[in-house]
Design a protein around this motif. Structure first.
Motif, PDB file in Angstrom:
ATOM      1  N   VAL A  58      22.799   8.662  -9.314  1.00  8.41           N
ATOM      2  CA  VAL A  58      23.432   8.806  -7.563  1.00  8.41           C
ATOM      3  C   VAL A  58      24.762   9.214  -8.386  1.00  8.41           C
ATOM      4  O   VAL A  58      25.206   9.001  -9.396  1.00  8.41           O
ATOM      5  N   PRO A  59      25.463   9.815  -7.416  1.00  8.49           N
ATOM      6  CA  PRO A  59      27.201  10.055  -6.961  1.00  8.49           C
ATOM      7  C   PRO A  59      27.878   8.609  -7.269  1.00  8.49           C
ATOM      8  O   PRO A  59      27.133   8.069  -7.355  1.00  8.49           O
ATOM      9  N   SER A  60      29.177   9.170  -7.889  1.00  9.83           N
ATOM     10  CA  SER A  60      29.709   8.103  -8.698  1.00  9.83           C
ATOM     11  C   SER A  60      29.306   6.635  -9.760  1.00  9.83           C
ATOM     12  O   SER A  60      29.760   6.095  -9.542  1.00  9.83           O
ATOM     13  N   ILE A  94      25.450   0.505   0.394  1.00  7.47           N
ATOM     14  CA  ILE A  94      24.492   1.591  -0.054  1.00  7.47           C
ATOM     15  C   ILE A  94      24.369   1.883   0.386  1.00  7.47           C
ATOM     16  O   ILE A  94      23.862   2.801   2.151  1.00  7.47           O
ATOM     17  N   ASN A  95      25.199   3.779   0.126  1.00  7.37           N
ATOM     18  CA  ASN A  95      25.669   4.914   0.945  1.00  7.37           C
ATOM     19  C   ASN A  95      24.072   5.414   1.112  1.00  7.37           C
ATOM     20  O   ASN A  95      22.846   5.662   0.576  1.00  7.37           O
ATOM     21  N   SER A  96      23.807   6.922   1.793  1.00 10.24           N
ATOM     22  CA  SER A  96      22.941   7.581   1.972  1.00 10.24           C
ATOM     23  C   SER A  96      22.400   8.104   0.532  1.00 10.24           C
ATOM     24  O   SER A  96      20.926   8.830   0.657  1.00 10.24           O
ATOM     25  N   ASP A  97      23.283   8.471   0.440  1.00 11.06           N
ATOM     26  CA  ASP A  97      22.736   9.061  -1.463  1.00 11.06           C
ATOM     27  C   ASP A  97      22.290   8.078  -2.295  1.00 11.06           C
ATOM     28  O   ASP A  97      22.633   8.895  -3.800  1.00 11.06           O
ATOM     29  N   GLY A  98      22.715   7.069  -1.817  1.00  6.24           N
ATOM     30  CA  GLY A  98      22.440   5.872  -2.741  1.00  6.24           C
ATOM     31  C   GLY A  98      23.550   5.821  -3.791  1.00  6.24           C
ATOM     32  O   GLY A  98      23.177   4.694  -4.498  1.00  6.24           O
ATOM     33  N   SER A  99      24.396   6.373  -3.126  1.00  5.54           N
ATOM     34  CA  SER A  99      25.981   5.513  -4.265  1.00  5.54           C
ATOM     35  C   SER A  99      26.465   4.205  -3.168  1.00  5.54           C
ATOM     36  O   SER A  99      25.803   3.799  -2.461  1.00  5.54           O
TER      37      SER A  99
END
Length: 367
Positions: A58-60, A94-99
């Motif tokens: 996931v990002p980051s 937990i953000n929508s992109d999994g980050s």
């Protein structure tokens, strides 16, 4: 022990996770030692999107923590990830992109020595196993579903006379009414759990010899059987029938062979199979659950895994089993279920979870 009347709590229907946006796996990593030989103060959490036979960062990811993680848990609504360290529990959105990101308001809590956490099926409670070789306790926190903030509501003492306690894992039964704690050479303790108030009521315990360690716990979908990953003398996967008050009765044929050093155990989402990781020989043993909770080895078992697997989990789709290995080779393995031999594990993919020296110690997945 906290005392009270047991066996009267109705089954709790798990609350479906609202707004769940993805199938994610998170791995807690310790980072070994510095060049001077001292323990590094920086750990990480790596996040992955679980795809069709794939794991995509996931990002980051990985996220640098600034402390060494020891345990993780995801809320039932998939909004927050709790990460425990020595001295506190931290919360991440937990953000929508999994980050992952830190909430804008402080939500963590101070706690002495967490080794394991679990979230209740109704999503209201976080329980943490907290302790050392002399005494252990279960700490109960109410979860704010909007902010992830934790409010302490009480504890349950787990001291066992004449036993050396080595706290390993806490597990809430799928019906929400029972909590199990594995204490290593200290055996196991069972609490009835009041899902309205968070109170721990009554207890039952199992003792083990000083040459035996109870390490991992899993409960079948009907909350009828407890599976214990046990190492040392009499090691293997031990199976206990659970009565309405939480009393445990070992079934015939238990323990079931796992190379004698079972460390982690999980029941798959269908409730048909059990898998146990043998920490010393880099394998995962697979079993079919039969009548009365008895286990029968699946064809091809045991299956090759990473070294020193410490944590097993199943993804939200029910299609994959994931294994985090503290010794690497690889750090994280993901297995699919064979299409011709029911329950057999096939390696779908694997990945590193950080730059060596990195030790993957726990995997937590969205629901």
């Amino acid at each position: 022990m906290l005392t009270g009347c047991g066996g009267f709590f109705p089954p709790v229907t798990p609350t479906p996770p609202p707004g769940s946006t993805g199938n994610y796996a998170y791995v807690a990593n310790t980072t070994g030692t510095t060049a001077s030989g001292t323990n590094s103060a920086t750990g990480t959490v790596s996040g992955f999107t679980v795809g069709t036979g794939t794991l995509t960062a996931v990002p980051s990811s990985p996220l640098t923590l600034g402390y060494q993680p020891v345990a993780m848990a995801v809320t039932r609504n998939n909004k927050f990830l709790y990460v425990a360290a020595l001295g506190n529990i931290n919360v991440y959105t937990i953000n929508s992109d999994g980050s992952l990101s830190v909430p804008s308001t402080g939500t963590g809590v101070a706690i002495v020595n967490v080794v394991s956490m679990d979230v209740s099926p109704d999503g209201q409670w976080l329980v943490a196993l907290d302790g050392n070789t002399l005494v252990a306790q279960i700490d109960v926190f109410q979860i704010n579903a909007t902010t992830g903030a934790l409010t302490s509501v009480g504890t349950g003492q787990l001291a066992i006379p004449s036993a050396v306690i080595n706290p390993k894992m806490v597990k809430i039964a799928p019906n929400g009414a029972l909590i199990f704690a594995a204490l290593g050479t200290g055996g196991d303790v069972v609490f009835n759990f009041d899902t309205t108030t968070g109170a721990l009521l009554t207890s039952h315990s199992l003792t083990v010899s000083s040459q035996t360690s109870d390490n991992g716990l899993a409960v079948d979908n009907a909350s009828a059987y407890l599976y214990i990953a046990r190492s040392g003398t009499g090691g293997g996967v031990r199976v206990f029938a659970i009565d309405s008050g939480g009393t445990l009765n070992e079934i015939a044929g238990s323990p079931f062979a796992s190379g004698g050093q079972a460390y982690s155990v999980v029941v798959d989402n269908s409730g048909k199979y059990v898998y146990a990781a043998n920490r010393t020989n880099g394998t995962i043993y697979g079993y079919t659950i039969g009548t009365g909770g008895a286990l029968t080895a699946i064809a091809g078992s045991p299956y090759t895994s990473g070294l020193l697997v410490t944590s097993l989990g199943t993804d939200s789709s029910g299609d994959y089993l994931l294994a985090a290995a503290n010794g690497g080779s690889p750090d994280l393995s993901m297995y699919s279920y064979d299409t011709t031999t029911p329950g057999k594990l096939d390696l779908a993919t694997s990945t590193a979870t950080g730059t060596d020296p990195t030790g993957a110690i726990a995997v937590a997945l969205t629901h």
